[in-house]
Enzyme design. Structure first.
Site, short mmCIF file in Angstrom:
data_model
loop_
_atom_site.label_atom_id
_atom_site.label_comp_id
_atom_site.label_asym_id
_atom_site.label_seq_id
_atom_site.Cartn_x
_atom_site.Cartn_y
_atom_site.Cartn_z
N ALA A 64 2.05 -5.61 5.42
CA ALA A 64 2.13 -6.48 6.58
C ALA A 64 3.05 -5.81 7.60
CB ALA A 64 2.69 -7.83 6.16
N GLY A 107 1.05 -5.99 1.68
CA GLY A 107 -0.18 -6.63 2.14
C GLY A 107 -1.39 -5.72 2.05
N GLU A 110 -2.58 -6.08 -1.38
CA GLU A 110 -3.13 -7.44 -1.50
C GLU A 110 -4.50 -7.54 -0.82
OE1 GLU A 110 0.67 -8.91 0.07
OE2 GLU A 110 0.72 -10.28 -1.63
N GLU A 130 7.75 -5.50 -1.61
CA GLU A 130 8.39 -6.54 -0.79
C GLU A 130 9.84 -6.80 -1.16
OE1 GLU A 130 5.36 -6.78 -2.13
OE2 GLU A 130 3.95 -7.50 -0.61
C1 HXC Z 1 5.30 -1.91 10.48
C2 HXC Z 1 5.10 0.23 9.71
C3 HXC Z 1 4.86 -0.23 8.38
C4 HXC Z 1 4.84 -1.65 8.18
C5 HXC Z 1 4.83 1.91 8.36
N1 HXC Z 1 5.07 1.56 9.63
N2 HXC Z 1 4.71 0.83 7.58
N3 HXC Z 1 5.31 -0.60 10.73
N4 HXC Z 1 5.07 -2.43 9.25
N5 HXC Z 1 4.58 -2.19 6.98
C6 HXC Z 1 5.28 2.45 10.78
C7 HXC Z 1 6.64 3.11 10.74
O1 HXC Z 1 7.62 2.24 11.27
C8 HXC Z 1 6.40 4.32 11.63
O2 HXC Z 1 6.42 3.92 12.98
C9 HXC Z 1 4.96 4.69 11.29
O3 HXC Z 1 4.37 3.52 10.74
C10 HXC Z 1 4.89 5.82 10.27
O4 HXC Z 1 5.63 5.44 9.13
P1 HXC Z 1 6.79 6.36 8.47
O5 HXC Z 1 7.68 5.47 7.71
O6 HXC Z 1 7.41 7.21 9.51
O7 HXC Z 1 5.92 7.28 7.52
P2 HXC Z 1 6.34 7.93 6.13
O8 HXC Z 1 7.73 8.52 6.24
O9 HXC Z 1 5.22 8.84 5.76
O10 HXC Z 1 6.45 6.74 5.07
C11 HXC Z 1 5.27 6.03 4.73
C12 HXC Z 1 5.65 4.74 3.98
C13 HXC Z 1 6.69 3.94 4.82
C14 HXC Z 1 6.28 5.12 2.61
C15 HXC Z 1 4.38 3.95 3.73
O11 HXC Z 1 6.18 3.79 6.15
C16 HXC Z 1 6.97 2.57 4.29
O12 HXC Z 1 7.71 2.40 3.30
N6 HXC Z 1 6.41 1.53 4.93
C17 HXC Z 1 6.67 0.15 4.59
C18 HXC Z 1 5.98 -0.21 3.32
C19 HXC Z 1 6.25 -1.65 2.92
O13 HXC Z 1 7.41 -2.04 2.71
N7 HXC Z 1 5.19 -2.45 2.88
C20 HXC Z 1 5.32 -3.86 2.58
C21 HXC Z 1 5.48 -4.64 3.84
S1 HXC Z 1 5.80 -6.32 3.49
P3 HXC Z 1 7.43 4.59 14.03
O14 HXC Z 1 7.15 3.83 15.30
O15 HXC Z 1 8.79 4.42 13.49
O16 HXC Z 1 6.98 6.02 14.09
C22 HXC Z 1 4.34 -6.94 3.08
C23 HXC Z 1 4.47 -8.31 2.64
C24 HXC Z 1 3.25 -9.12 2.59
O17 HXC Z 1 3.32 -6.35 3.13
C25 HXC Z 1 3.59 -10.54 2.43
C26 HXC Z 1 4.96 -10.94 2.10
C27 HXC Z 1 5.97 -10.90 3.19
#
Ligand code: HXC
Length: 256
Positions: A64, A107, A110, A130
């Site tokens: 998400a 997400g 999911e 999460e």
């Molecule tokens: C918003 C995101 C994002 C996310 C990545 N980006 N994931 N933006 N929401 N979930 C954005 C980053 O901010 C970045 O933008 C660009 O995408 C590239 O990501 P990087 O982090 O620079 O890439 P990398 O170093 O290769 O790392 C990849 C990654 C990491 C390991 C996937 O991005 C990451 O950990 N993302 C979050 C994963 C996560 O926690 N997902 C769960 C979300 S909560 P900029 O502008 O900075 O370049 C969820 C909950 C669902 O899904 C329901 C309950 C709440």
């Protein structure tokens, strides 16, 4: 026109591609609405026999959209019933396949699990991270991951937030098959085309039966299956399928 997804048709197969590459396909509200609206519209179209949802080579979806969620209050989340629309995908009757390469996190994992089955590239990485953000899965992850993997692995994945590679996901029953990344989409189209060449209403009933296995008792589920099985003898496609076998030819299903 869609801002966050691309749509493509090949014969009876439709492809929805998540398209926010700058954010690794993070699932924001606009994307949720566009994916769900597209899937529902395709579901109403009898010329579509299977739908594939895919992302990019780097990310199916990295979860998400954290930037969209971060500042929300409890009441914002509750009043908007944040993420509720994703559940509409579980009511899509047309077979729905997730073709996953790269990250399928939070997400993203999911969303893949909301599909009927997952085909994974050998680059796929699944996880529910999460807890690292101070929250828990919110689009069904705690329920669907537990059903897919069993309690031990689901608990470990959710409590640690670790990722699972494609090989482990296949061994654990999360994905149907692992495919070399450069062949993922072709293989997904081939699989979807096979499904779409069969009777659509029969496929819908088959989905109802498999899904019932996760909602009901064994006795009730077997009874439900047998009743639906009987009902198929009212279809032309049952007559055609069995006649084609006896006449040693390919069936020509008319979806009736
Ligand atoms: C918003 C995101 C994002 C996310 C990545 N980006 N994931 N933006 N929401 N979930 C954005 C980053 O901010 C970045 O933008 C660009 O995408 C590239 O990501 P990087 O982090 O620079 O890439 P990398 O170093 O290769 O790392 C990849 C990654 C990491 C390991 C996937 O991005 C990451 O950990 N993302 C979050 C994963 C996560 O926690 N997902 C769960 C979300 S909560 P900029 O502008 O900075 O370049 C969820 C909950 C669902 O899904 C329901 C309950 C709440």
């Amino acid at each position: 026109m869609s801002d966050t997804i691309l749509l493509e048709r090949r014969g009876r197969v439709a492809l929805i591609t998540l398209n926010r590459p700058e954010a690794l396909n993070a699932l924001n509200e606009a994307m949720m609405n566009e994916v769900v609206d597209a899937a529902r519209e395709l579901d109403r179209d009898p010329s579509v026999g299977a739908i594939i949802i895919t992302g990019s080579a780097r990310a199916f979806a990295a979860g998400a959209d954290i930037k969209e969620m971060a500042g929300q209050s409890y009441l914002d989340m509750y009043a908007a019933d944040w993420f509720a629309r994703w559940s509409e995908l579980a009511r899509v009757r047309t077979p729905l396949i997730a073709a996953v390469a790269g990250y399928a996190l939070g997400g993203g994992c999911e969303l893949a699990m909301l599909c009927d089955f997952i085909l994974a590239a050998d680059t796929a990485k699944f996880g529910q991270p999460e807890m690292k953000l101070g929250v828990i899965p919110g689009i069904g992850g705690s329920q669907r991951l537990s059903r897919a993997l069993g309690k031990a692995k689901a608990m470990e994945m959710i409590l640690t937030g670790r990722t699972m590679d494609a090989a482990e996901a296949e061994q654990s029953g999360l994905v149907a098959r692992v495919i070399p990344a450069d062949q993922l989409l072709e293989e997904a189209f081939a699989t979807a085309t096979t499904i779409a060449s069969r009777s659509l209403p029969v496929a819908m009933l088959a989905k109802e039966c498999v899904n019932a296995a996760f909602e009901t008792t064994l006795t009730e589920g077997v009874h439900f299956e047998r009743r639906l099985f009987h009902s198929l003898f009212a279809t032309q496609d049952q007559k055609e399928g069995m006649a084609a076998f006896i006449e040693k030819r390919d069936p020509r299903f008319t979806h009736k």
